[in-house]
Motif scaffolding. Sequence first.
Motif, mmCIF file in Angstrom:
data_model
loop_
_atom_site.group_PDB
_atom_site.id
_atom_site.type_symbol
_atom_site.label_atom_id
_atom_site.label_comp_id
_atom_site.label_asym_id
_atom_site.label_seq_id
_atom_site.Cartn_x
_atom_site.Cartn_y
_atom_site.Cartn_z
ATOM 1 N N ALA A 33 0.868 -1.173 0.000
ATOM 2 C CA ALA A 33 0.000 0.000 0.000
ATOM 3 C C ALA A 33 0.908 1.227 0.000
ATOM 4 N N ILE A 34 0.558 2.205 -0.802
ATOM 5 C CA ILE A 34 1.356 3.419 -0.902
ATOM 6 C C ILE A 34 0.522 4.612 -0.466
ATOM 7 N N GLY A 35 1.060 5.333 0.470
ATOM 8 C CA GLY A 35 0.368 6.514 0.968
ATOM 9 C C GLY A 35 1.152 7.781 0.664
ATOM 10 N N TRP A 36 0.411 8.841 0.421
ATOM 11 C CA TRP A 36 1.017 10.167 0.306
ATOM 12 C C TRP A 36 0.627 10.971 1.537
ATOM 13 N N PHE A 37 1.602 11.653 2.101
ATOM 14 C CA PHE A 37 1.405 12.466 3.285
ATOM 15 C C PHE A 37 1.973 13.855 3.000
ATOM 16 N N VAL A 93 5.576 20.023 2.530
ATOM 17 C CA VAL A 93 6.505 18.981 2.103
ATOM 18 C C VAL A 93 5.691 17.696 1.974
ATOM 19 N N TYR A 94 5.784 17.072 0.826
ATOM 20 C CA TYR A 94 5.032 15.863 0.541
ATOM 21 C C TYR A 94 5.948 14.646 0.628
ATOM 22 N N TYR A 95 5.438 13.606 1.252
ATOM 23 C CA TYR A 95 6.156 12.358 1.414
ATOM 24 C C TYR A 95 5.309 11.209 0.873
ATOM 25 N N CYS A 96 5.979 10.186 0.375
ATOM 26 C CA CYS A 96 5.244 8.946 0.149
ATOM 27 C C CYS A 96 5.832 7.872 1.051
#
Length: 120
Positions: A33-37, A93-96
């Motif tokens: 599962a891949i999430g973007w935060f 700032v975006y993280y995956c």
Amino acid sequence: QLQLVESGGALVQPGGSLRLSCAASGFTLNYYAIGWFRQAPGKEREGVSCISSSLGSTNYADSVKGRFTISRDNAKNTVYLQMNSLKPEDTAVYYCAASSSSCHGPWNYWTKGTLVTVSS
């Protein structure tokens, strides 16, 4: 070496679009599962979107629903976050992150983050 790298952050005007990429090396993203935060200045990190590993089901934070789209390209071992109709409040700032379990985590791998600035 197992690694997750995101790219695509930039300065964009309000109403503009941007696509973030999250690419994996050393493991297959399709099994995760891949999430973007994202984390805005002075605020806590929040979940933006997630795509599950099995059925590829997706979910979105209310603040981005209808504007952001998460997708997978298994051939490129990459997950994307297409961001349209960007607003200044999307600045962060975006993280995956990748989870071998589900969109509820726990998260096994994180990226270093890429800055998205929405400003005129």
